[in-house]
Design a protein around this motif. Structure first.
Motif, PDB file in Angstrom:
ATOM      1  N   SER A 119       0.713  -1.142  -0.091  1.00  0.00           N
ATOM      2  CA  SER A 119       0.030  -0.093  -0.017  1.00  0.00           C
ATOM      3  C   SER A 119       0.899   1.422   0.112  1.00  0.00           C
ATOM      4  O   SER A 119       0.681   2.304  -0.755  1.00  0.00           O
ATOM      5  CB  SER A 119      -0.959   0.037   1.374  1.00  0.00           C
ATOM      6  OG  SER A 119      -1.683   1.065   1.298  1.00  0.00           O
ATOM      7  N   ALA A 120       1.746   1.419   0.710  1.00  0.00           N
ATOM      8  CA  ALA A 120       2.582   2.474   1.006  1.00  0.00           C
ATOM      9  C   ALA A 120       3.507   2.550  -0.246  1.00  0.00           C
ATOM     10  O   ALA A 120       3.506   4.054  -0.648  1.00  0.00           O
ATOM     11  CB  ALA A 120       3.633   2.161   2.047  1.00  0.00           C
ATOM     12  N   ARG A 123       1.468   4.234  -3.108  1.00  0.00           N
ATOM     13  CA  ARG A 123       1.246   5.849  -2.518  1.00  0.00           C
ATOM     14  C   ARG A 123       2.510   6.503  -3.044  1.00  0.00           C
ATOM     15  O   ARG A 123       2.549   7.510  -3.518  1.00  0.00           O
ATOM     16  CB  ARG A 123       0.850   5.888  -1.158  1.00  0.00           C
ATOM     17  CG  ARG A 123      -0.284   5.376  -0.661  1.00  0.00           C
ATOM     18  CD  ARG A 123      -0.502   5.594   0.809  1.00  0.00           C
ATOM     19  NE  ARG A 123      -0.680   6.816   1.227  1.00  0.00           N
ATOM     20  CZ  ARG A 123      -1.693   7.332   1.518  1.00  0.00           C
ATOM     21  NH1 ARG A 123      -2.998   6.914   1.190  1.00  0.00           N
ATOM     22  NH2 ARG A 123      -1.389   8.703   2.137  1.00  0.00           N
ATOM     23  N   HIS A 124       3.611   5.818  -2.742  1.00  0.00           N
ATOM     24  CA  HIS A 124       4.887   6.726  -2.953  1.00  0.00           C
ATOM     25  C   HIS A 124       5.062   6.645  -4.314  1.00  0.00           C
ATOM     26  O   HIS A 124       5.719   7.781  -5.013  1.00  0.00           O
ATOM     27  CB  HIS A 124       6.018   5.751  -2.452  1.00  0.00           C
ATOM     28  CG  HIS A 124       7.492   6.393  -2.556  1.00  0.00           C
ATOM     29  ND1 HIS A 124       8.111   5.603  -3.501  1.00  0.00           N
ATOM     30  CD2 HIS A 124       8.045   7.365  -2.208  1.00  0.00           C
ATOM     31  CE1 HIS A 124       9.346   6.319  -3.401  1.00  0.00           C
ATOM     32  NE2 HIS A 124       9.380   7.367  -2.696  1.00  0.00           N
ATOM     33  N   LEU A 126       2.631   7.046  -6.695  1.00  0.00           N
ATOM     34  CA  LEU A 126       1.840   8.059  -7.072  1.00  0.00           C
ATOM     35  C   LEU A 126       2.524   9.582  -6.727  1.00  0.00           C
ATOM     36  O   LEU A 126       2.445  10.317  -7.459  1.00  0.00           O
ATOM     37  CB  LEU A 126       0.517   7.994  -6.517  1.00  0.00           C
ATOM     38  CG  LEU A 126      -0.585   9.086  -6.764  1.00  0.00           C
ATOM     39  CD1 LEU A 126      -0.835   9.221  -8.518  1.00  0.00           C
ATOM     40  CD2 LEU A 126      -1.885   8.574  -6.139  1.00  0.00           C
ATOM     41  N   GLU A 127       3.048   9.658  -5.694  1.00  0.00           N
ATOM     42  CA  GLU A 127       3.453  10.894  -5.271  1.00  0.00           C
ATOM     43  C   GLU A 127       4.759  11.502  -6.049  1.00  0.00           C
ATOM     44  O   GLU A 127       4.950  12.519  -6.374  1.00  0.00           O
ATOM     45  CB  GLU A 127       3.547  10.961  -3.805  1.00  0.00           C
ATOM     46  CG  GLU A 127       2.369  10.933  -2.996  1.00  0.00           C
ATOM     47  CD  GLU A 127       2.376  11.659  -1.798  1.00  0.00           C
ATOM     48  OE1 GLU A 127       3.346  12.445  -1.415  1.00  0.00           O
ATOM     49  OE2 GLU A 127       1.656  11.269  -0.847  1.00  0.00           O
ATOM     50  N   TYR A 144       9.879   8.569   2.835  1.00  0.00           N
ATOM     51  CA  TYR A 144       8.585   8.615   2.645  1.00  0.00           C
ATOM     52  C   TYR A 144       7.608   8.064   3.569  1.00  0.00           C
ATOM     53  O   TYR A 144       6.777   8.765   4.147  1.00  0.00           O
ATOM     54  CB  TYR A 144       7.976   8.209   1.191  1.00  0.00           C
ATOM     55  CG  TYR A 144       6.596   8.241   0.859  1.00  0.00           C
ATOM     56  CD1 TYR A 144       6.068   9.486   0.752  1.00  0.00           C
ATOM     57  CD2 TYR A 144       5.768   7.109   0.829  1.00  0.00           C
ATOM     58  CE1 TYR A 144       4.696   9.663   0.364  1.00  0.00           C
ATOM     59  CE2 TYR A 144       4.561   7.225   0.624  1.00  0.00           C
ATOM     60  CZ  TYR A 144       4.076   8.429   0.287  1.00  0.00           C
ATOM     61  OH  TYR A 144       2.604   8.677   0.007  1.00  0.00           O
ATOM     62  N   ILE A 152      -2.382   7.669   8.840  1.00  0.00           N
ATOM     63  CA  ILE A 152      -2.011   6.972   7.498  1.00  0.00           C
ATOM     64  C   ILE A 152      -1.391   5.587   7.591  1.00  0.00           C
ATOM     65  O   ILE A 152      -1.456   4.690   6.893  1.00  0.00           O
ATOM     66  CB  ILE A 152      -1.089   8.064   6.481  1.00  0.00           C
ATOM     67  CG1 ILE A 152      -1.807   9.198   6.330  1.00  0.00           C
ATOM     68  CG2 ILE A 152      -0.508   7.219   5.482  1.00  0.00           C
ATOM     69  CD1 ILE A 152      -1.023  10.342   5.603  1.00  0.00           C
ATOM     70  N   CYS A 156      -2.969   2.429   6.175  1.00  0.00           N
ATOM     71  CA  CYS A 156      -1.998   1.418   5.093  1.00  0.00           C
ATOM     72  C   CYS A 156      -1.942  -0.172   5.478  1.00  0.00           C
ATOM     73  O   CYS A 156      -1.697  -0.796   5.036  1.00  0.00           O
ATOM     74  CB  CYS A 156      -0.946   1.939   4.860  1.00  0.00           C
ATOM     75  SG  CYS A 156      -0.834   3.666   4.006  1.00  0.00           S
TER      76      CYS A 156
END
Length: 233
Positions: A119-120, A123-124, A126-127, A144, A152, A156
């Motif tokens: 999950s993390a 997200r990483h 995407l950012e 990150y 958060i 996650c």
């Protein structure tokens, strides 16, 4: 009215069980793609009083991750088995004794860690894409993650669906047996590492499967699930 309610509950329960079975088969398929069979019930892996899991399949289990994710997984594994980083091969042949209940908790925590990292890391990614688009500097994954606030982190690390939570519990029960089993097992560091890597991969595949199945079936939200012990990262 109570009979109709009970029938509706049974239908819902049967449907949820069927969905969990589908999710588990998809996870098994993902393991088969990397040619890694899941470890069977631990009692079937004990020879002469020692838990032995062969072959190790370390390379296959590590092959599914990017370098930054794999680095975090190795740190997790080394921390759990109290090995120094870049340990010698001979260390893997040493034995250690651990309670079966404690080993079960470590296995479950490692599943949740794999789920969290998947999950993390997404997200990483995407950012990072957004940052590159705007010409900003991107952070490494570990930096990150270290910036996550508690909400958060919890979001996650906790399974989003009740089905995923149930699968984690069922997998642990199938492998270790009832929680009240307090006996100790002697095992090699290599076998312990194999269990940890499998658990992290199970969590990774569980996240993928949950995401895929939720697109076809509406999974039940895991609102009231308690956080697993030792699941913090």
């Amino acid at each position: 009215a109570s009979l109709h309610r009970r029938i509706a509950q049974l239908k819902e329960s049967n449907c949820q069980t069927a969905i969990e079975d589908i999710m588990y088969m998809l996870i098994l398929y993902k393991f088969s793609e990397i040619r890694v069979p899941l470890v069977p019930k631990l009692t079937s892996c004990i020879y002469n009083g020692k838990l032995e899991i062969w072959p190790s399949k370390d390379w296959e289990l590590e092959s599914i991750y990017s370098c930054d994710v794999l680095e975090l997984i190795k740190e997790h594994s080394n921390a759990v088995i109290s090995l120094r980083v870049n340990s010698a091969l001979t260390d893997n042949l040493e034995t250690t004794e651990i309670g079966k209940h404690q080993l079960s908790k470590v296995y479950t925590a490692s599943i949740l860690y794999g789920y969290f990292l998947k999950s993390a890391s997404l997200r990483h990614q995407l950012e990072c894409s957004l940052a590159e688009h705007h010409g900003s500097i991107t952070k490494q994954l570990r930096h990150y993650i270290s910036g996550f606030d508690p909400k958060i982190l919890q979001r996650c690390a906790k399974p989003r669906s009740r089905e995923a939570k149930n699968l984690i519990e069922k997998q642990s029960l199938a492998l270790f047996g009832p929680k009240e089993n307090e006996e100790n097992v002697v095992t090699s560091i290599s076998s312990l590492k194999r269990l940890l890597l499998e658990a992290v991969a199970f969590g990774t595949f569980l996240w993928d499967t949950e995401e895929y199945v939720d697109g076809a079936f509406k999974l039940m939200e895991n609102e009231n699930a308690e956080e697993e012990e030792n699941s913090s990262v």
